[in-house]
Design a protein around this motif. Structure first.
Motif, PDB file in Angstrom:
ATOM      1  N   GLU A 123       0.803  -1.230   0.000  1.00 49.80           N
ATOM      2  CA  GLU A 123       0.000   0.000   0.000  1.00 49.80           C
ATOM      3  C   GLU A 123       0.831   1.275   0.000  1.00 49.80           C
ATOM      4  OE1 GLU A 123      -0.042  -1.948   2.916  1.00 49.80           O
ATOM      5  OE2 GLU A 123      -1.386  -3.452   2.059  1.00 49.80           O
ATOM      6  N   ASN A 124       2.091   1.194   0.427  1.00 49.57           N
ATOM      7  CA  ASN A 124       2.902   2.407   0.513  1.00 49.57           C
ATOM      8  C   ASN A 124       4.380   2.059   0.396  1.00 49.57           C
ATOM      9  OD1 ASN A 124       3.747   1.587   3.179  1.00 49.57           O
ATOM     10  ND2 ASN A 124       1.816   2.398   3.962  1.00 49.57           N
ATOM     11  N   GLY A 125       5.183   3.102   0.317  1.00 48.16           N
ATOM     12  CA  GLY A 125       6.613   2.899   0.164  1.00 48.16           C
ATOM     13  C   GLY A 125       7.387   4.011   0.841  1.00 48.16           C
ATOM     14  N   VAL A 126       8.694   3.805   0.919  1.00 45.88           N
ATOM     15  CA  VAL A 126       9.594   4.787   1.499  1.00 45.88           C
ATOM     16  C   VAL A 126      10.734   5.023   0.507  1.00 45.88           C
ATOM     17  CG1 VAL A 126      11.187   5.266   3.377  1.00 45.88           C
ATOM     18  CG2 VAL A 126       9.055   4.091   3.856  1.00 45.88           C
ATOM     19  N   ILE A 127      11.067   6.285   0.296  1.00 44.09           N
ATOM     20  CA  ILE A 127      12.182   6.681  -0.566  1.00 44.09           C
ATOM     21  C   ILE A 127      13.233   7.377   0.292  1.00 44.09           C
ATOM     22  CG2 ILE A 127      12.911   8.038  -2.581  1.00 44.09           C
ATOM     23  CD1 ILE A 127      10.936   5.880  -3.322  1.00 44.09           C
ATOM     24  N   GLY A 128      14.496   6.994   0.143  1.00 43.51           N
ATOM     25  CA  GLY A 128      15.605   7.680   0.802  1.00 43.51           C
ATOM     26  C   GLY A 128      16.634   8.078  -0.234  1.00 43.51           C
ATOM     27  N   HIS A 129      17.241   9.269  -0.088  1.00 45.22           N
ATOM     28  CA  HIS A 129      18.242   9.636  -1.090  1.00 45.22           C
ATOM     29  C   HIS A 129      19.225  10.675  -0.578  1.00 45.22           C
ATOM     30  CE1 HIS A 129      16.424  13.545  -2.064  1.00 45.22           C
ATOM     31  NE2 HIS A 129      17.380  13.754  -2.954  1.00 45.22           N
ATOM     32  N   ILE A 130      20.393  10.674  -1.223  1.00 47.00           N
ATOM     33  CA  ILE A 130      21.441  11.681  -1.052  1.00 47.00           C
ATOM     34  C   ILE A 130      22.030  11.939  -2.440  1.00 47.00           C
ATOM     35  CG2 ILE A 130      23.651  12.263   0.023  1.00 47.00           C
ATOM     36  CD1 ILE A 130      23.101  10.133   2.143  1.00 47.00           C
ATOM     37  N   GLY A 131      22.132  13.198  -2.838  1.00 46.60           N
ATOM     38  CA  GLY A 131      22.763  13.520  -4.123  1.00 46.60           C
ATOM     39  C   GLY A 131      21.753  13.844  -5.204  1.00 46.60           C
ATOM     40  N   ASP A 132      22.117  13.527  -6.468  1.00 43.31           N
ATOM     41  CA  ASP A 132      21.250  13.906  -7.588  1.00 43.31           C
ATOM     42  C   ASP A 132      20.730  12.728  -8.400  1.00 43.31           C
ATOM     43  OD1 ASP A 132      23.633  13.206  -8.803  1.00 43.31           O
ATOM     44  OD2 ASP A 132      23.842  15.054  -9.958  1.00 43.31           O
ATOM     45  N   SER A 133      20.878  11.512  -7.879  1.00 44.57           N
ATOM     46  CA  SER A 133      20.128  10.405  -8.475  1.00 44.57           C
ATOM     47  C   SER A 133      18.680  10.554  -8.018  1.00 44.57           C
ATOM     48  CB  SER A 133      20.703   9.055  -8.035  1.00 44.57           C
ATOM     49  OG  SER A 133      21.992   8.865  -8.594  1.00 44.57           O
ATOM     50  N   ARG A 134      17.759  10.237  -8.907  1.00 47.37           N
ATOM     51  CA  ARG A 134      16.363  10.609  -8.658  1.00 47.37           C
ATOM     52  C   ARG A 134      15.412   9.429  -8.575  1.00 47.37           C
ATOM     53  NH1 ARG A 134      15.458  15.683 -12.894  1.00 47.37           N
ATOM     54  NH2 ARG A 134      16.985  17.113 -11.940  1.00 47.37           N
ATOM     55  N   ALA A 135      14.264   9.694  -7.940  1.00 47.15           N
ATOM     56  CA  ALA A 135      13.117   8.788  -7.970  1.00 47.15           C
ATOM     57  C   ALA A 135      11.928   9.538  -8.548  1.00 47.15           C
ATOM     58  CB  ALA A 135      12.783   8.287  -6.569  1.00 47.15           C
ATOM     59  N   TYR A 136      11.210   8.862  -9.460  1.00 49.15           N
ATOM     60  CA  TYR A 136       9.971   9.393 -10.028  1.00 49.15           C
ATOM     61  C   TYR A 136       8.867   8.353  -9.848  1.00 49.15           C
ATOM     62  CZ  TYR A 136      12.649  12.837 -12.836  1.00 49.15           C
ATOM     63  OH  TYR A 136      13.462  13.866 -13.256  1.00 49.15           O
ATOM     64  N   LYS A 137       7.636   8.840  -9.699  1.00 51.28           N
ATOM     65  CA  LYS A 137       6.488   7.938  -9.710  1.00 51.28           C
ATOM     66  C   LYS A 137       5.595   8.278 -10.897  1.00 51.28           C
ATOM     67  CE  LYS A 137       2.995   8.027  -6.695  1.00 51.28           C
ATOM     68  NZ  LYS A 137       2.218   7.820  -5.453  1.00 51.28           N
ATOM     69  N   TRP A 138       5.173   7.227 -11.589  1.00 49.34           N
ATOM     70  CA  TRP A 138       4.260   7.374 -12.724  1.00 49.34           C
ATOM     71  C   TRP A 138       2.905   6.807 -12.294  1.00 49.34           C
ATOM     72  CZ3 TRP A 138       3.798   9.418 -17.493  1.00 49.34           C
ATOM     73  CH2 TRP A 138       2.855   8.868 -18.374  1.00 49.34           C
ATOM     74  N   ARG A 139       1.890   7.664 -12.295  1.00 53.39           N
ATOM     75  CA  ARG A 139       0.549   7.230 -11.922  1.00 53.39           C
ATOM     76  C   ARG A 139      -0.468   7.951 -12.779  1.00 53.39           C
ATOM     77  NH1 ARG A 139      -1.916   7.700  -5.878  1.00 53.39           N
ATOM     78  NH2 ARG A 139      -0.768   5.746  -5.565  1.00 53.39           N
ATOM     79  N   ASP A 140      -1.333   7.170 -13.425  1.00 58.07           N
ATOM     80  CA  ASP A 140      -2.446   7.734 -14.206  1.00 58.07           C
ATOM     81  C   ASP A 140      -1.979   8.790 -15.202  1.00 58.07           C
ATOM     82  OD1 ASP A 140      -4.188   6.133 -12.770  1.00 58.07           O
ATOM     83  OD2 ASP A 140      -4.586   7.681 -11.266  1.00 58.07           O
ATOM     84  N   GLY A 141      -0.879   8.500 -15.885  1.00 61.25           N
ATOM     85  CA  GLY A 141      -0.404   9.401 -16.919  1.00 61.25           C
ATOM     86  C   GLY A 141       0.358  10.612 -16.437  1.00 61.25           C
ATOM     87  N   VAL A 142       0.665  10.663 -15.146  1.00 66.63           N
ATOM     88  CA  VAL A 142       1.375  11.816 -14.586  1.00 66.63           C
ATOM     89  C   VAL A 142       2.700  11.354 -13.973  1.00 66.63           C
ATOM     90  CG1 VAL A 142       1.306  13.682 -12.897  1.00 66.63           C
ATOM     91  CG2 VAL A 142      -0.794  13.015 -14.109  1.00 66.63           C
ATOM     92  N   LEU A 143       3.789  12.032 -14.361  1.00 61.91           N
ATOM     93  CA  LEU A 143       5.113  11.747 -13.828  1.00 61.91           C
ATOM     94  C   LEU A 143       5.432  12.743 -12.724  1.00 61.91           C
ATOM     95  CD1 LEU A 143       7.695   9.947 -14.338  1.00 61.91           C
ATOM     96  CD2 LEU A 143       8.585  11.893 -15.636  1.00 61.91           C
ATOM     97  N   SER A 144       5.746  12.245 -11.519  1.00 63.67           N
ATOM     98  CA  SER A 144       6.041  13.110 -10.380  1.00 63.67           C
ATOM     99  C   SER A 144       7.441  12.816  -9.864  1.00 63.67           C
ATOM    100  CB  SER A 144       5.033  12.866  -9.247  1.00 63.67           C
ATOM    101  OG  SER A 144       3.710  13.022  -9.705  1.00 63.67           O
ATOM    102  N   GLN A 145       8.263  13.862  -9.737  1.00 68.00           N
ATOM    103  CA  GLN A 145       9.594  13.690  -9.161  1.00 68.00           C
ATOM    104  C   GLN A 145       9.458  13.626  -7.641  1.00 68.00           C
ATOM    105  OE1 GLN A 145      12.650  16.322 -10.674  1.00 68.00           O
ATOM    106  NE2 GLN A 145      13.954  15.996  -8.885  1.00 68.00           N
ATOM    107  N   LEU A 146      10.014  12.583  -7.038  1.00 63.20           N
ATOM    108  CA  LEU A 146       9.869  12.339  -5.601  1.00 63.20           C
ATOM    109  C   LEU A 146      11.059  12.833  -4.797  1.00 63.20           C
ATOM    110  CD1 LEU A 146       8.538   8.653  -5.772  1.00 63.20           C
ATOM    111  CD2 LEU A 146       7.184  10.760  -5.665  1.00 63.20           C
ATOM    112  N   THR A 147      12.152  13.134  -5.465  1.00 64.43           N
ATOM    113  CA  THR A 147      13.378  13.548  -4.784  1.00 64.43           C
ATOM    114  C   THR A 147      13.786  14.942  -5.230  1.00 64.43           C
ATOM    115  OG1 THR A 147      14.639  12.430  -6.529  1.00 64.43           O
ATOM    116  CG2 THR A 147      14.276  11.200  -4.475  1.00 64.43           C
ATOM    117  N   GLU A 148      14.567  15.593  -4.412  1.00 63.38           N
ATOM    118  CA  GLU A 148      15.087  16.922  -4.740  1.00 63.38           C
ATOM    119  C   GLU A 148      16.609  16.836  -4.829  1.00 63.38           C
ATOM    120  OE1 GLU A 148      15.433  20.924  -2.213  1.00 63.38           O
ATOM    121  OE2 GLU A 148      13.374  20.456  -2.755  1.00 63.38           O
TER     122      GLU A 148
END
Length: 251
Positions: A111-136
């Motif tokens: 039902e859910n997830g966790v994202i962790g990051h450092i640097g400029d490698s990225r995570a995106y989520k694609w849902r219902d035709g919309v791409l959302s960047q999850l990391t900064e």
């Protein structure tokens, strides 16, 4: 869960300093990580491999009964352990001085997830035709954009766009960005190194992910090919995770 992983050295680099790993555990947790190493004399690939190995070991045997908050703590601890391992090796070996790596990682349940990051490698989520960047991005140019000193368009070709403000392994202490995300059937998660995002626009990524006639492996191949066609200036690594009923993994 469907998983696809691709990594390419690109057209310029002599060594692939990207590393990645993804796995669905016996407890139905999905774990994935992408690391983009940096450092002279091939230290970058040492840093990224050590980070991935340490992260993987830290998460072995993780129970599926953990709450979202507990998984946030766990992913942060695993990344901090990786930071400690890379920093320790760099401190003890002159040839690895100042080596480091970016990291973006995911820990997913039904039902859910966790994202962790450092640097400029990225995570995106694609849902219902919309791409959302999850990391900064933890980069100099992103700080300049946020403070209004340059525009997002200027950041794309800025001469210092590769300068990181935060990396794993370069300092004894580091801050990890962690966030929870909703994770529903048919969602798709993309983890990638900047070898993809500096070469391929979000519009191109979206166009690729919405191609119904392409399976997950073909989508990963397409993304890598687009980066190569655009110049392939860096190593390119792509991990795709699709919230689907059946399970398969291709490498």
């Amino acid at each position: 869960m469907k998983m696809a992983y691709r990594s390419d050295i690109g057209r310029i680099r002599l060594v692939n300093e990207d590393r990645a790993w993804t796995e669905q555990t016996d407890t139905d947790l999905v774990v994935a990580i992408v690391a983009d190493g940096m450092g002279g004399h091939q230290a970058g690939d040492v840093a990224s491999q050590l980070a991935v190995d340490t992260f993987r070991e830290a998460l072995q045997g993780t129970p599926s009964t953990l709450t979202l908050d507990e998984r946030k703590i766990l992913i942060r601890q695993a990344i901090l352990q990786a930071n400690e391992a890379v920093y320790d090796m760099a401190s003890r070996n002159k040839q690895y001085h100042n080596m480091g790596t970016t990291v973006v990682a995911a820990l997913l349940q039904a039902e859910n997830g966790v994202i962790g990051h450092i640097g400029d490698s990225r995570a995106y989520k694609w849902r219902d035709g919309v791409l959302s960047q999850l990391t900064e991005d933890h980069t100099l140019v992103n700080e300049l954009v946020k403070s209004g000193q340059i525009t997002a368009e200027e950041a794309v070709n800025h001469p210092r766009r590769n300068v990181l403000t935060r990396a794993l392994g370069t300092d004894e202490l580091v801050e990890v960005d962690v966030r929870g995300i909703p994770w529903a059937p048919d969602d798709l998660l993309l983890l990638c190194s900047d070898g993809l995002t500096t070469m391929v626009s979000e519009e191109q990524i979206s166009q690729t992910l919405q191609e119904d006639e392409l399976d997950l492996d073909a989508k990963a191949d397409r993304l890598v090919s687009l980066a190569l066609q655009a110049g392939g200036d860096d190593n390119i690594t792509v991990v795709l995770l699709h919230h689907a009923d059946d399970t398969e993994q291709e490498e």
